[in-house]
Scaffold this active site. Sequence first.
Site, mmCIF file in Angstrom:
data_model
loop_
_atom_site.group_PDB
_atom_site.id
_atom_site.type_symbol
_atom_site.label_atom_id
_atom_site.label_comp_id
_atom_site.label_asym_id
_atom_site.label_seq_id
_atom_site.Cartn_x
_atom_site.Cartn_y
_atom_site.Cartn_z
ATOM 1 N N GLU A 166 72.939 9.260 28.769
ATOM 2 C CA GLU A 166 71.946 9.426 29.842
ATOM 3 C C GLU A 166 71.185 10.669 29.525
ATOM 4 O OE1 GLU A 166 71.202 9.455 33.569
ATOM 5 O OE2 GLU A 166 73.085 8.532 34.226
HETATM 6 P P1 NAD Z 1 72.665 19.863 26.721
HETATM 7 O O1 NAD Z 1 72.436 18.516 26.162
HETATM 8 O O2 NAD Z 1 72.486 21.051 25.867
HETATM 9 O O3 NAD Z 1 74.145 19.984 27.332
HETATM 10 C C1 NAD Z 1 74.783 18.968 28.039
HETATM 11 C C2 NAD Z 1 76.260 18.950 27.687
HETATM 12 O O4 NAD Z 1 76.416 18.665 26.300
HETATM 13 C C3 NAD Z 1 76.970 20.282 27.927
HETATM 14 O O5 NAD Z 1 78.265 20.028 28.409
HETATM 15 C C4 NAD Z 1 77.024 20.882 26.533
HETATM 16 O O6 NAD Z 1 78.066 21.792 26.350
HETATM 17 C C5 NAD Z 1 77.235 19.648 25.687
HETATM 18 N N1 NAD Z 1 76.837 19.798 24.279
HETATM 19 C C6 NAD Z 1 75.883 20.620 23.757
HETATM 20 N N2 NAD Z 1 75.835 20.489 22.416
HETATM 21 C C7 NAD Z 1 76.759 19.570 22.073
HETATM 22 C C8 NAD Z 1 77.174 18.989 20.836
HETATM 23 N N3 NAD Z 1 76.635 19.343 19.669
HETATM 24 N N4 NAD Z 1 78.156 18.048 20.861
HETATM 25 C C9 NAD Z 1 78.712 17.660 22.015
HETATM 26 N N5 NAD Z 1 78.364 18.180 23.216
HETATM 27 C C10 NAD Z 1 77.398 19.119 23.252
HETATM 28 O O7 NAD Z 1 71.761 19.912 27.977
HETATM 29 P P2 NAD Z 1 71.309 21.202 28.776
HETATM 30 O O8 NAD Z 1 70.121 21.753 28.077
HETATM 31 O O9 NAD Z 1 72.454 22.065 29.041
HETATM 32 O O10 NAD Z 1 70.929 20.459 30.151
HETATM 33 C C11 NAD Z 1 69.658 20.086 30.521
HETATM 34 C C12 NAD Z 1 69.181 18.834 29.855
HETATM 35 O O11 NAD Z 1 70.000 17.718 30.170
HETATM 36 C C13 NAD Z 1 67.846 18.537 30.389
HETATM 37 O O12 NAD Z 1 66.898 18.993 29.463
HETATM 38 C C14 NAD Z 1 67.831 17.048 30.581
HETATM 39 O O13 NAD Z 1 67.059 16.478 29.556
HETATM 40 C C15 NAD Z 1 69.212 16.569 30.411
HETATM 41 N N6 NAD Z 1 69.748 15.896 31.623
HETATM 42 C C16 NAD Z 1 69.575 14.555 31.794
HETATM 43 C C17 NAD Z 1 70.080 13.912 32.896
HETATM 44 C C18 NAD Z 1 69.949 12.448 33.134
HETATM 45 O O14 NAD Z 1 70.306 11.983 34.198
HETATM 46 N N7 NAD Z 1 69.489 11.679 32.198
HETATM 47 C C19 NAD Z 1 70.784 14.630 33.831
HETATM 48 C C20 NAD Z 1 70.944 15.988 33.638
HETATM 49 C C21 NAD Z 1 70.421 16.597 32.531
#
Ligand code: NAD
Length: 486
Positions: A266
Amino acid sequence: MTELANNGRDCSSVTVNFTKLFINGQFLHSVSGKTFETIDPRTGEVITRISEGTKEDIDIAVKAARHAFDFGPWPRMPPSERAKILMKWAELIDENVEELAALDTIDAGKLYHMCKAVDIPTASNTLRYYAGAADKIHGEVLKMSGQFHAYTLMEPIGVVGHIIPWNFPTTMFFLKVSPSLAAGCTMVLKPAEQTPLSALFYAHLAKLAGVPDGVLNVVPGFGPTAGAAISSHMDIDKVSFTGSTEVGREIMQAAAKSNLKQVSLELGGKSPLIIFDDADIDKAADLALLGILFNKEGIYNEFEKKLVEKAKAWVVGDPFDPKSQQGPQVDKNQFEKVLSYIEHGKRQGATLLTGGKTLGNKGYYIQPTIFSDVKEDMLIAQDEIFGPVMALKKFKTIEEAIKSANNTRYGLAAGIVTKNIDTANTMSRSIRAGTIWINCYFAFGDDVPFGGYKMSGFGKDSGLDALHKYLQVKSVVTPIYDSPWL
Ligand code: NAD
Ligand code: MG
């Protein structure tokens, strides 16, 4: 809004009781002994230190989850028993709503009154929804051609890894955990490094409710270490992720390179709200404050005026203050990212109608910001900003609105504001997005699947679609001799 509302309570009045990893029913230090800070975005100050899970801890948690799946009672117990435990957990959450709401407020800067009235009660209802589904999981009987018949079984997929973001710490936790538990899976969840507090409290309540040890493990830590250990693990059967598109791509690669585990993603969105000139301006402006905008030309000027008026009256401030409508950004990174998008907007020639500045002298507060005259190729029109920044665009025809709404790599959701049912029907069929809101915005429900088209990902949260994400189909075939119905 030029001043911060600040009538909140002191963060020190919230006690944080759970700061260690939750593995196999116990709160444990990480193998390395390392900890990391979790920050209060109202002040930028450290709330507490959390045990930092890395690959070694994920391995231990996966072993516990594997054992609980292969030998433990959870996948084997009557589904009505699983349902009872989930119902009990939901009750415990309701009993602790104030403390849980306060944890999300100090950790994520979320509005306390919203957490208390919406996020937390909605989460316990999500659990109840899937508890009700647990004993209604069944396959089909298939009359084959020839002397055979078959039936299908819906079996839990096994050990699941959940990786979630910071924007809705409680909602995300239960969107993932509830359907996978109801399906009979066991799991390891990694909360976002910015917001680990409520997840650990939920783990504690799960144990009190009777979720057997090893079934639910919560391992806080960072993405490239703990997160990557989940997506590349050889003994995890499925990874379910919500977050950014870039990280989603890495997770899918890691899954492919390890054991080809199933993936559901997502990801980001750039969800337009499309306002036609027959719309109720007041209502549209309220909805618009929730979204990113396109507006029909005829309504544009009047609407713009109304919106700026409402944005100026919007109360930004301490999320514990019941008057606040907007709290701080979650952390310094996100704060700086939003401010840099505002600079891009100005530099690329969009008109700044209101906002654009930070608020207060500590913490991560930003004024509600509205840009007008936004062109499709501007960064603020293309990228997901994830902050209080709106971009207004005009359109002349319905065709132009459709083209513009679809001119993005994303397809998470879209809103349409009109009184004309034909316009609403044409738009909702034409926009390539997973959710269409007509005359509303950000309206969610346990029974309504939510998830993206295009680069917003695949696999739904909510609804029975989400339950099926954690099940796999087994076909059992057997010969039938001398059946009268062949
Ligand atoms: P992110 O993708 O950096 O982080 C999300 C999660 O992934 C965190 O728990 C993080 O620790 C983990 N993560 C980061 N790098 C990883 C890797 N290499 N391998 C595995 N896990 C990893 O997102 P963010 O920048 O912290 O959050 C905001 C973003 O999330 C927004 O830009 C938005 O696009 C997205 N978002 C989407 C939805 C949706 O409903 N589609 C909801 C919330 C946030
Ligand atoms: Mg991040």
